[in-house]
Design a protein around this motif. Sequence first.
Motif, PDB file in Angstrom:
ATOM      1  N   LEU A 271      -4.730  20.590   1.067  1.00  0.00           N
ATOM      2  CA  LEU A 271      -4.984  21.629   0.080  1.00  0.00           C
ATOM      3  C   LEU A 271      -4.624  21.014  -1.268  1.00  0.00           C
ATOM      4  CD1 LEU A 271      -5.670  24.543  -0.750  1.00  0.00           C
ATOM      5  CD2 LEU A 271      -3.245  25.094  -0.378  1.00  0.00           C
ATOM      6  N   VAL A 272      -5.597  20.969  -2.181  1.00  0.00           N
ATOM      7  CA  VAL A 272      -5.418  20.267  -3.447  1.00  0.00           C
ATOM      8  C   VAL A 272      -5.643  21.215  -4.620  1.00  0.00           C
ATOM      9  CG1 VAL A 272      -6.274  18.349  -4.869  1.00  0.00           C
ATOM     10  CG2 VAL A 272      -6.190  18.108  -2.384  1.00  0.00           C
ATOM     11  N   ASP A 273      -4.791  21.095  -5.623  1.00  0.00           N
ATOM     12  CA  ASP A 273      -4.959  21.821  -6.885  1.00  0.00           C
ATOM     13  C   ASP A 273      -6.098  21.152  -7.642  1.00  0.00           C
ATOM     14  OD1 ASP A 273      -4.854  22.920  -9.418  1.00  0.00           O
ATOM     15  OD2 ASP A 273      -2.773  22.343  -9.804  1.00  0.00           O
ATOM     16  N   ALA A 274      -7.248  21.783  -7.656  1.00  0.00           N
ATOM     17  CA  ALA A 274      -8.449  21.205  -8.268  1.00  0.00           C
ATOM     18  C   ALA A 274      -8.406  21.244  -9.788  1.00  0.00           C
ATOM     19  CB  ALA A 274      -9.685  21.937  -7.753  1.00  0.00           C
ATOM     20  N   GLU A 275      -7.417  21.891 -10.358  1.00  0.00           N
ATOM     21  CA  GLU A 275      -7.316  21.965 -11.813  1.00  0.00           C
ATOM     22  C   GLU A 275      -6.577  20.770 -12.408  1.00  0.00           C
ATOM     23  OE1 GLU A 275      -5.727  25.853 -12.515  1.00  0.00           O
ATOM     24  OE2 GLU A 275      -7.600  26.819 -11.914  1.00  0.00           O
TER      25      GLU A 275
ATOM     26  N   VAL B 219     -10.720  13.897  -8.865  1.00  0.00           N
ATOM     27  CA  VAL B 219     -12.180  13.743  -8.807  1.00  0.00           C
ATOM     28  C   VAL B 219     -12.617  14.403  -7.510  1.00  0.00           C
ATOM     29  CG1 VAL B 219     -14.103  12.120  -8.715  1.00  0.00           C
ATOM     30  CG2 VAL B 219     -12.078  11.583 -10.108  1.00  0.00           C
ATOM     31  N   LEU B 220     -13.196  15.600  -7.633  1.00  0.00           N
ATOM     32  CA  LEU B 220     -13.492  16.444  -6.483  1.00  0.00           C
ATOM     33  C   LEU B 220     -14.888  17.048  -6.609  1.00  0.00           C
ATOM     34  CD1 LEU B 220     -10.063  18.315  -6.620  1.00  0.00           C
ATOM     35  CD2 LEU B 220     -10.707  16.580  -4.930  1.00  0.00           C
ATOM     36  N   PRO B 221     -15.493  17.446  -5.485  1.00  0.00           N
ATOM     37  CA  PRO B 221     -16.810  18.095  -5.538  1.00  0.00           C
ATOM     38  C   PRO B 221     -16.671  19.520  -6.089  1.00  0.00           C
ATOM     39  CG  PRO B 221     -16.004  18.063  -3.302  1.00  0.00           C
ATOM     40  CD  PRO B 221     -15.012  17.293  -4.115  1.00  0.00           C
ATOM     41  N   GLN B 222     -17.146  19.729  -7.287  1.00  0.00           N
ATOM     42  CA  GLN B 222     -16.959  20.996  -7.985  1.00  0.00           C
ATOM     43  C   GLN B 222     -17.535  22.201  -7.242  1.00  0.00           C
ATOM     44  OE1 GLN B 222     -15.049  21.199 -10.943  1.00  0.00           O
ATOM     45  NE2 GLN B 222     -14.589  19.153 -10.163  1.00  0.00           N
ATOM     46  N   ALA B 223     -18.612  22.013  -6.509  1.00  0.00           N
ATOM     47  CA  ALA B 223     -19.263  23.125  -5.809  1.00  0.00           C
ATOM     48  C   ALA B 223     -18.421  23.687  -4.664  1.00  0.00           C
ATOM     49  CB  ALA B 223     -20.623  22.675  -5.268  1.00  0.00           C
TER      50      ALA B 223
ATOM     51  N   GLY C 226      -9.618  27.523  -7.984  1.00  0.00           N
ATOM     52  CA  GLY C 226      -8.878  26.385  -8.516  1.00  0.00           C
ATOM     53  C   GLY C 226      -8.284  25.466  -7.464  1.00  0.00           C
ATOM     54  N   LYS C 227      -8.697  25.655  -6.202  1.00  0.00           N
ATOM     55  CA  LYS C 227      -8.173  24.848  -5.102  1.00  0.00           C
ATOM     56  C   LYS C 227      -9.331  24.375  -4.231  1.00  0.00           C
ATOM     57  CE  LYS C 227      -4.047  27.733  -4.871  1.00  0.00           C
ATOM     58  NZ  LYS C 227      -4.461  28.863  -5.683  1.00  0.00           N
TER      59      LYS C 227
END
Length: 126
Positions: free
Chosen positions: A26-30, A35-39, A44-45
């Motif tokens: 589980l990653v904090d996408a903010e 570098v993560l797939p935005q879709a 925010g995770k």
Amino acid sequence: MTSLKPYLIRSIYDWIIDNNLTPHLLVDAENSQAVLPQAFIEDGKIVLNIRPEAIQGLSLGNEEIQFHARFAGKSMHIIAPVAAVMAIYAKENGKGMIFEQDDHEDDEPPPAAKKDSSKPHLRIVK
């Protein structure tokens, strides 16, 4: 002193794989370094399946977790800073570890630990 977090991530990952389970991060996408797939980001995770059969070139480093994976058929190089990892767990039973997301540095002891350094500062995680 180096952070304990990447060592815990690696050991829990090994335990999950050794037990034929599916490791998820589980990653904090903010996090600005991620570098993560935005879709695939929700609230925010993002949850990343890091099962060896699902990814290539996994590197569980002290600063970053990197690998290649396919999202909706498109290959992508993923970078998840260790600081952005909120949890690692087995999909099948939820066993793993949730990490505190706080503002103080990993090298800096919590305020309570600074007051009385004669006692160890341990936190039990179930």
